[in-house]
Design an enzyme around this catalytic site. Sequence first.
Site, PDB file in Angstrom:
ATOM      1  N   HIS A 156      -9.362   8.661  -3.949  1.00 35.63           N
ATOM      2  CA  HIS A 156      -8.194   9.022  -4.780  1.00 35.63           C
ATOM      3  C   HIS A 156      -6.875   8.822  -4.033  1.00 35.63           C
ATOM      4  CE1 HIS A 156     -11.192  11.182  -7.281  1.00 35.63           C
ATOM      5  NE2 HIS A 156     -11.671  11.551  -6.107  1.00 35.63           N
ATOM      6  N   SER A 277      14.858 -10.184   3.612  1.00 34.31           N
ATOM      7  CA  SER A 277      15.570 -10.020   2.344  1.00 34.31           C
ATOM      8  C   SER A 277      16.897 -10.769   2.443  1.00 34.31           C
ATOM      9  CB  SER A 277      15.818  -8.526   2.099  1.00 34.31           C
ATOM     10  OG  SER A 277      16.963  -8.343   1.286  1.00 34.31           O
ATOM     11  N   LYS A 283      15.230  -5.541   6.290  1.00 36.90           N
ATOM     12  CA  LYS A 283      13.922  -5.659   5.624  1.00 36.90           C
ATOM     13  C   LYS A 283      12.978  -6.648   6.294  1.00 36.90           C
ATOM     14  CE  LYS A 283      12.571  -4.217   2.210  1.00 36.90           C
ATOM     15  NZ  LYS A 283      12.826  -4.400   0.795  1.00 36.90           N
ATOM     16  N   GLU A 290       1.551  -9.827  -1.274  1.00 40.61           N
ATOM     17  CA  GLU A 290       2.064  -9.615  -2.636  1.00 40.61           C
ATOM     18  C   GLU A 290       1.793 -10.831  -3.520  1.00 40.61           C
ATOM     19  OE1 GLU A 290       5.974  -6.976  -2.652  1.00 40.61           O
ATOM     20  OE2 GLU A 290       6.010  -8.438  -1.045  1.00 40.61           O
TER      21      GLU A 290
END
Length: 459
Positions: A156, A277, A283, A290
């Site tokens: 979970h 970024s 970043k 992804e």
Amino acid sequence: MSNTWSDRFDEGLNPFIERFNASISFDICLIEEDLDGSIAHAKMLGLQGVITSDEAKQITKGLDQIKSEALAGTFKPEITDEDIHYSIERRLIELIGSLGKKLHTGRSRNDQVGTDIRLWLRKHIDYIDQDLQRFQRSLLQLAGDNVNTLIPGYTHLQRAQPVSLAHHLLAYIEMAERDRNRLSDVRKRVNISPLGSAALAGTSVPINRQYTAKELEFDCIYANSLDAVSDRDFAVEFVAAASLIMVHLSRISEEIILWASEEFAFIKLTDRCATGSSLMPQKKNPDVPELVRGKSGRVFGHLQGLLTMIKGLPLAYNKDLQEDKEAIFDTVKTLRDSLQATSILLEEGLIFCPDRLLDAVSSDFSNATDVADYLVAKGVAFREAYQLVGRIVKYCLNAGILLKDVDLQRWKDFNPLFEADLFDKIAPMQVVKSRLSQGGTGFDRVREELQIWQKKLNK
Ligand code: ARG
């Protein structure tokens, strides 16, 4: 006006319809398979005496020449060629004259395209198997380096019990092994020859289907010509197997993305596999996992597309089936790219942070089960022990401490069976070490698993 069709046509196609109908822009990649299929067919026609052996030789020679042209990049079909089958036939006639017109005897583009796509897919299933093995080896290398590294295990997405990082990575090796098995099973149904089924009903030409099947290394031939030219079950099965591989890649990607977040901070991404970024200078983004996670969607889409494309088709061949190609080609490309990118990520893109991982497995209640198991070993019924440990956890939460911080006297107040050896038993390393059931995360078990995989994958 294109002269593809028989003399029953007076007029050429509307130019837009010509483009709409054509598949040459994508089925050009079947060129090698189409030539191999035609060579086998021509040889067979010669052996059967349908054409003379000299004619068969000339046709094969012409087809070989087209192969060289294709390799040299000089074979450039036009949109008027409609598809790979017509473009090769045209070029053959250009090269060897009207003898080329005999090649299509006893054959249709319907059994021809079915042959080509199966040969192409068979080859690529073998490539994907190699890609899967590389993926397994990258996981294995990382697992071998991290038997004694602990990582929180979750259910979970809540901390559950710590595990060996190697154990976690080995789970993905198992998934990839099922993927390999599934593909090899699909391959059996890909590797059946439809060639010689002609348009739909077979042919009156005395062909030899066994011969062409053997030449092209098919395992056997389709028993029913109608089924042979209209079956695309193998394509659905392949894309379904590919979808599951993408599911597995997407799951490991999701974990890598989570691990790289500041909240988890279990790994750092190397510069070679991370991106920045355009706006936020601080970043470092996990674009690779992804993208893999995102690309899974298009493969699932192809599966849906194929099923829908097939479901309403009456027997036998329908032009709808031309739509199978881009789905198969894009699935193969997406899958192979994703496997390669993930392997590279595992090989050189991730650095695990041992201090942070140790801190993560030491600062929670993920050893609570082991306190209960301690009592069980001393004869307490599990459910009773479980209830008691729940009370102890509540006590700790109220006191703002962890189980390891409870002193022995306090433990004994809860149950006199607790002794000083408890502290050792609930230390994270010991907690993991003790899970020696088959398939468990105990270090000895994990080392055994590693050895099995090392033998299997490094042979
Ligand atoms: N380009 C076609 C395909 O990919 C080849 C078969 C065409 N057959 C036909 N009867 N129109 O399916």
